[in-house]
Design a protein around this motif. Structure first.
Motif, PDB file in Angstrom:
ATOM      1  N   SER A   1       0.840  -1.189   0.000  1.00  0.00           N
ATOM      2  CA  SER A   1       0.000   0.000   0.000  1.00  0.00           C
ATOM      3  C   SER A   1       0.878   1.243   0.000  1.00  0.00           C
ATOM      4  N   ARG A   2       0.471   2.227  -0.788  1.00  0.00           N
ATOM      5  CA  ARG A   2       1.277   3.439  -0.874  1.00  0.00           C
ATOM      6  C   ARG A   2       0.365   4.649  -1.064  1.00  0.00           C
ATOM      7  N   GLU A   3       0.741   5.747  -0.424  1.00  0.00           N
ATOM      8  CA  GLU A   3       0.038   7.011  -0.572  1.00  0.00           C
ATOM      9  C   GLU A   3       1.072   8.122  -0.721  1.00  0.00           C
ATOM     10  N   ALA A   4       0.866   9.018  -1.654  1.00  0.00           N
ATOM     11  CA  ALA A   4       1.812  10.117  -1.894  1.00  0.00           C
ATOM     12  C   ALA A   4       1.047  11.430  -2.011  1.00  0.00           C
ATOM     13  N   THR A   5       1.533  12.449  -1.321  1.00  0.00           N
ATOM     14  CA  THR A   5       0.902  13.764  -1.317  1.00  0.00           C
ATOM     15  C   THR A   5       1.935  14.811  -1.697  1.00  0.00           C
ATOM     16  N   HIS A   6       1.540  15.718  -2.597  1.00  0.00           N
ATOM     17  CA  HIS A   6       2.428  16.793  -3.034  1.00  0.00           C
ATOM     18  C   HIS A   6       1.679  18.122  -2.928  1.00  0.00           C
ATOM     19  N   SER A   7       2.392  19.144  -2.507  1.00  0.00           N
ATOM     20  CA  SER A   7       1.816  20.481  -2.469  1.00  0.00           C
ATOM     21  C   SER A   7       2.917  21.480  -2.787  1.00  0.00           C
ATOM     22  N   ARG A   8       2.567  22.506  -3.593  1.00  0.00           N
ATOM     23  CA  ARG A   8       3.577  23.499  -3.965  1.00  0.00           C
ATOM     24  C   ARG A   8       2.898  24.856  -4.151  1.00  0.00           C
ATOM     25  N   ILE A   9       3.574  25.892  -3.652  1.00  0.00           N
ATOM     26  CA  ILE A   9       3.115  27.272  -3.811  1.00  0.00           C
ATOM     27  C   ILE A   9       4.294  28.088  -4.324  1.00  0.00           C
ATOM     28  N   ARG A  10       4.072  28.803  -5.427  1.00  0.00           N
ATOM     29  CA  ARG A  10       5.113  29.676  -5.968  1.00  0.00           C
ATOM     30  C   ARG A  10       4.540  31.074  -6.182  1.00  0.00           C
ATOM     31  N   ASP A  11       5.289  32.064  -5.756  1.00  0.00           N
ATOM     32  CA  ASP A  11       4.934  33.464  -5.984  1.00  0.00           C
ATOM     33  C   ASP A  11       6.093  34.172  -6.671  1.00  0.00           C
ATOM     34  N   PHE A  12       5.773  34.927  -7.711  1.00  0.00           N
ATOM     35  CA  PHE A  12       6.731  35.831  -8.338  1.00  0.00           C
ATOM     36  C   PHE A  12       6.160  37.240  -8.169  1.00  0.00           C
TER      37      PHE A  12
ATOM     38  N   THR B   1       2.886  50.424  -7.247  1.00  0.00           N
ATOM     39  CA  THR B   1       2.123  49.292  -7.760  1.00  0.00           C
ATOM     40  C   THR B   1       2.717  47.994  -7.244  1.00  0.00           C
ATOM     41  N   ASP B   2       1.877  46.967  -7.222  1.00  0.00           N
ATOM     42  CA  ASP B   2       2.267  45.681  -6.639  1.00  0.00           C
ATOM     43  C   ASP B   2       1.734  44.567  -7.532  1.00  0.00           C
ATOM     44  N   TYR B   3       2.633  43.699  -8.013  1.00  0.00           N
ATOM     45  CA  TYR B   3       2.252  42.557  -8.845  1.00  0.00           C
ATOM     46  C   TYR B   3       2.704  41.263  -8.158  1.00  0.00           C
ATOM     47  N   VAL B   4       1.822  40.262  -8.119  1.00  0.00           N
ATOM     48  CA  VAL B   4       2.179  38.942  -7.615  1.00  0.00           C
ATOM     49  C   VAL B   4       1.544  37.891  -8.524  1.00  0.00           C
ATOM     50  N   TYR B   5       2.372  37.035  -9.107  1.00  0.00           N
ATOM     51  CA  TYR B   5       1.860  35.911  -9.899  1.00  0.00           C
ATOM     52  C   TYR B   5       1.871  34.672  -9.008  1.00  0.00           C
ATOM     53  N   HIS B   6       0.672  34.137  -8.727  1.00  0.00           N
ATOM     54  CA  HIS B   6       0.521  32.964  -7.867  1.00  0.00           C
ATOM     55  C   HIS B   6       0.449  31.699  -8.715  1.00  0.00           C
ATOM     56  N   SER B   7       1.122  30.669  -8.247  1.00  0.00           N
ATOM     57  CA  SER B   7       1.035  29.349  -8.870  1.00  0.00           C
ATOM     58  C   SER B   7       0.901  28.310  -7.756  1.00  0.00           C
ATOM     59  N   PHE B   8      -0.303  27.744  -7.610  1.00  0.00           N
ATOM     60  CA  PHE B   8      -0.581  26.763  -6.560  1.00  0.00           C
ATOM     61  C   PHE B   8      -0.866  25.412  -7.204  1.00  0.00           C
ATOM     62  N   SER B   9      -0.371  24.363  -6.602  1.00  0.00           N
ATOM     63  CA  SER B   9      -0.701  23.017  -7.066  1.00  0.00           C
ATOM     64  C   SER B   9      -0.664  22.052  -5.891  1.00  0.00           C
TER      65      SER B   9
ATOM     66  N   ASN C   1      -3.854  26.016  -9.605  1.00  0.00           N
ATOM     67  CA  ASN C   1      -4.352  27.391  -9.737  1.00  0.00           C
ATOM     68  C   ASN C   1      -3.213  28.291 -10.154  1.00  0.00           C
ATOM     69  N   ASN C   2      -3.474  29.188 -11.087  1.00  0.00           N
ATOM     70  CA  ASN C   2      -2.503  30.197 -11.492  1.00  0.00           C
ATOM     71  C   ASN C   2      -3.260  31.493 -11.765  1.00  0.00           C
TER      72      ASN C   2
ATOM     73  N   TRP D   1      -3.805  25.228  -0.553  1.00  0.00           N
ATOM     74  CA  TRP D   1      -4.040  26.639  -0.823  1.00  0.00           C
ATOM     75  C   TRP D   1      -4.678  26.749  -2.193  1.00  0.00           C
ATOM     76  N   VAL D   2      -5.754  27.519  -2.270  1.00  0.00           N
ATOM     77  CA  VAL D   2      -6.465  27.702  -3.529  1.00  0.00           C
ATOM     78  C   VAL D   2      -6.731  29.194  -3.723  1.00  0.00           C
ATOM     79  N   LEU D   3      -6.947  29.573  -4.964  1.00  0.00           N
ATOM     80  CA  LEU D   3      -7.236  30.962  -5.305  1.00  0.00           C
ATOM     81  C   LEU D   3      -8.742  31.180  -5.394  1.00  0.00           C
ATOM     82  N   ALA D   4      -9.156  32.380  -5.046  1.00  0.00           N
ATOM     83  CA  ALA D   4     -10.574  32.726  -5.108  1.00  0.00           C
ATOM     84  C   ALA D   4     -11.088  32.622  -6.539  1.00  0.00           C
ATOM     85  N   ASN D   5     -12.366  32.283  -6.668  1.00  0.00           N
ATOM     86  CA  ASN D   5     -13.006  32.222  -7.984  1.00  0.00           C
ATOM     87  C   ASN D   5     -14.476  32.610  -7.822  1.00  0.00           C
ATOM     88  N   SER D   6     -15.259  32.378  -8.841  1.00  0.00           N
ATOM     89  CA  SER D   6     -16.659  32.800  -8.802  1.00  0.00           C
ATOM     90  C   SER D   6     -17.483  32.007  -7.796  1.00  0.00           C
ATOM     91  N   LYS D   7     -17.036  30.786  -7.446  1.00  0.00           N
ATOM     92  CA  LYS D   7     -17.756  29.974  -6.472  1.00  0.00           C
ATOM     93  C   LYS D   7     -17.262  30.197  -5.046  1.00  0.00           C
TER      94      LYS D   7
END
Length: 774
Positions: free
Chosen positions: A382-393, A413-421, A442-443, A525-531
């Motif tokens: 039996s095996r279980e694997a979990t991955h999580s990654r957050i990147r901000d530029f 001004t302030d810019y942040v590019y989010h990349s969540f997986s 999410n990006n 971690w997830v990004l906001a959306n219409s729901k």
């Protein structure tokens, strides 16, 4: 947005015309011995005064005359006076000399920068003296000794500000956001103390240039100096050892390197070497912890200062249990940030600040189990694997201008590019094939414009701090923009007494899903959306404070409203176990409320330094689909939170400290009955855990560095939970079975009852810390 920019340009042009009637000089103030910037030093001509910023940069404005004399002063340094000719536009570089022999110069922000209450410049020297868990010096955990800031769970380094949640607090290290600054379980924060220069806690009054979180900001600034000669600090605690090295490369460049690691893991490896074989036999639990900070400062000219900061913290662990089946668990967590900062003073008295950064959080967890069925010798893997990654530029650019000694303006001004997986995979029975159970990517680009001003009127007694931040997530035409106004008012009386009022709004585009009760960072971690639209908060506060050379106190009332909160549904179980879209497994449109009062007092006398922090607070939540739509207490709602400390220094050699903590117990949900073997529940968080009480004590022996002794040393004994009170960490409902005789049949039967147990993890824990600098 183009229409909104036109009034701003007209306003700047109008103020520029008024400012043309005055002459502005600017420069930097530094320590003559270490070349460190003197944050918040005062510059005055006898009639007006300004303060340098956190980088020691200042601007002073006066009317055109022949010349004027400026005085530069700061507590602990000899003042200096310079005569400025008004036809000179050159930059000034002023060095002040320490006027007393102190082991460390304590920098405290003036009331205009950190007036107390919502904005506090943290006294890291005091935090360093107090006893801690295992004797480990931890400035982030030390913030929980301030009113309005709580760790949530004993021993952890999470920061809940004024009834908020940990993800609603933004932690910045030299301007770079850090998403999970805790080591495993949160028992130690991930920032080496030797590299820290100062910490500012914004519980409210957050500047318009900062945003993206609902509750507040913890701004950690690392050391920025170019020392005259190399210096080394060594720190060895009960569980970790660290070293900080700070050296000049030449007169313009310096390197700061600070690192820390947990050495008990090496001892565990040696002790288990003969009885452990990976994947076959033997038990083992080991965690490797390390932190690294490298900072390079370059000042190629008097107008330009640049710096590069690299930060990394990591946890790597392995657990094996071989009682019956062989179970292996691996986890690997890593935080990385890189930032490039620049400060440039333009010839027209504008000051440019830019910060480009990269933030990376990675988490990997894997569990493997071998099960051998003796009857048919079939091996089930039996095996279980979990991955999580957050990147901000990210990129933040700001232009600052002090048009007069009473009017300061900033825009940018302030810019942040989010990349969540995040993803989870698990194997089916009798198979090595992995199947996806959950996957989310999410990006998006988070973008903001900001502008703020500070004006002093009524003979500089009345100070107005106003600001506006306009932010959005995404780049489409239909993307909504959110307005985040900020307003703080301050009126100064004589004797250092002042009153403060603050109103502000914040928007958060990030949501966090987390299963409760796990030591691992089992979160998505997830990004906001219409729901699940962005969360917002509105806060107001009103306070009164007073400062003198020996005493500082404040009392502040606050009220905060939270909207559009989300929460993982109870039946979702493990957050990585669901296969549907995450927006189908949440409670949405939640509301929160936090209100209360804070009181803080600290004194600095000849031998005594007392401190008292008290928070009276109520924090609640409301979801339409939880608790029948009725309001319920937030899990970390604490009516009373008291931190009292006292430090006694009879001589330069000895120091004694004591810390007492009292907190109302956390809110908890427990069953009220049982039917057919099923536990029945009523109100959410309707039960209170026992109150939390702890007494810590410490003794320190100092050997100060002097002409004869070239190396300064100290040895500190910390006793955590001196009275050995086992506070409840969590509650557990367990069945209790006993044999009883049936009075009718006279046959022994098994009777099962359910009892509530409290679980505590931290008894009395002594810790020893040795430090030296040379």
């Amino acid at each position: 947005m183009k229409k909104a920019a036109i009034p701003l340009l007209l306003f700047v042009s109008f103020v520029e015309i008024l400012a043309a009637q005055r002459f502005t000089c600017q420069g930097y103030i530094r320590n003559v011995l270490t070349d460190a910037p003197l944050s918040f030093a005062m510059i005055s001509n006898g009639e007006e005064a300004v303060y340098a910023d956190e980088m020691g940069h200042y601007q002073f404005s006066f009317f055109s005359m022949e010349r004027d004399t400026l005085s530069y002063t700061m507590l602990g340094f000899s003042p200096m006076q310079l005569i400025w000719p008004y036809d000179s536009l050159q930059m000034s570089l002023v060095h002040l000399t320490p006027n007393v022999e102190l082991p460390a110069i304590i920098v405290r922000a003036p009331a205009s920068v950190a007036p107390g209450g919502s904005i506090m410049a943290v006294d890291i020297a005091t935090i360093k003296r107090l006893p801690t868990l295992g004797g480990e010096i931890d400035y982030i955990k030390g913030l929980t000794l301030l009113p309005g800031i709580s760790a949530g769970v004993e021993g952890t380094a999470n920061l809940n500000i004024r009834g908020g949640e940990p993800e609603q607090t933004q932690l910045l290290i030299d301007g770079s956001p850090v998403y999970n600054a805790n080591h495993l379980g949160g028992f130690l924060s991930a920032i080496p103390p030797g590299a820290v220069k100062q910490i500012t806690a914004y519980k409210g009054g957050v500047p318009a240039r900062l945003g993206g979180r609902l509750s507040g900001v913890i701004d950690v600034q690392l050391k920025e100096s170019i020392p005259e000669k190399a210096a080394t600090d060594l720190l060895i605690g009960t569980g970790t050892a660290g070293i900080t090295f700070h050296t000049p490369v030449n007169k313009n460049i310096s390197i700061l390197a600070s690192g820390r690691f947990a050495y008990p893991s090496l001892l565990i490896d040696l002790l288990n070497a003969s009885t452990f074989e990976k994947g076959v036999s033997g038990d083992k639990t080991n965690v490797y912890v390390n932190d690294v900070i490298i900072k390079i400062v370059n000042r190629p000219s008097e107008r330009l200062t640049t710096s590069f900061t690299w930060f990394q913290s990591s946890d790597k662990g392995y657990i094996q249990e071989s009682s019956g089946n062989v179970i292996q668990e691996n986890f690997d967590k890593k935080n990385q940030t890189a930032s490039f900062r620049m400060g440039y003073s333009l010839s027209n008295a504008w000051h440019l600040k830019a910060n480009a950064y990269f933030s990376n959080f990675k988490y990997h967890y894997q569990r493997e189990e071998d099960i051998v069925y003796r009857r048919d010798s079939i091996v089930h893997y039996s095996r279980e694997a979990t991955h999580s990654r957050i990147r901000d530029f990210g990129l933040r650019v700001a232009l600052q201008r002090q048009f007069s000694n009473t009017f300061f303006f900033e825009t940018g001004t302030d810019y942040v590019y989010h990349s969540f997986s995040a993803s989870n995979q698990g194997s089916a029975a009798f198979s090595n094939e992995l199947f996806n159970q959950f996957s989310n990517d999410n990006n998006a680009l988070e973008h903001a414009y900001f502008a703020s001003l500070q004006a002093q009127i009524l003979q500089n007694k009345f100070v107005v701090h106003g600001g506006m931040r306009l932010s959005t997530l995404g780049t489409g035409k239909a993307t909504p923009w959110y307005a985040e106004p900020r307003l703080r008012l301050e009126y100064k009386f004589s004797g250092g007494l002042s009153i403060n009022a603050n109103v502000e709004r914040h928007t958060q585009y990030l949501h966090r899903l987390q299963a409760n009760g796990s030591l691992f960072p089992n979160e998505v971690w997830v990004l906001a959306n219409s729901k699940a639209i962005p969360s917002t908060s509105d806060q107001w506060s009103l306070g009164i404070s007073q400062r003198s050379n020996k005493v500082e106190w404040y009392v502040e009332l606050f009220h905060k409203q939270l909207r559009n909160l989300i929460q993982l549904q109870f039946e979702a179980g493990n957050i990585y176990g669901f296969e549907r879209d995450w927006t189908d497994l949440i409670y949405r449109d939640g509301k929160g409320s936090a209100k209360g009062a804070e009181f803080f007092f600290t004194g600095s006398f000849k031998k005594w330094k007392p401190s008292l922090a008290y928070t009276l607070m109520s924090s609640t939540r409301r979801f339409a689909d939880i608790n029948n739509g009725n309001e319920f207490p937030f899990i970390f709602d604490r009516r009373h939170d008291i931190n009292a400390s006292l430090t006694f220094t009879p001589s330069s050699k000895w120091e004694y400290s004591v810390l007492f903590v009292y907190q109302t117990g956390n809110a908890a949900t427990i069953p009220i009955a049982i039917g057919n073997g099923v536990l029945l529940y009523n109100d959410i968080n309707g039960f209170r855990m026992p109150s939390y009480q702890r007494l810590d004590t410490g003794i320190t022996r100092n050997w100060e560095k002097n002409e004869k002794r070239k190396v300064g040393k100290f040895l500190r004994l910390s006793i955590y939970n001196t009275l050995n009170r086992l506070n409840a960490q969590e509650l557990s409902v367990r069945p209790v079975r006993r044999e009883v005789k049936n009075p009718i049949t006279m046959v022994e039967e098994t009777e099962t009852s359910w009892q509530l147990y409290q679980v505590g993890f931290f008894p009395i824990i002594p810790g020893l810390t040795f430090g030296m600098n040379f």
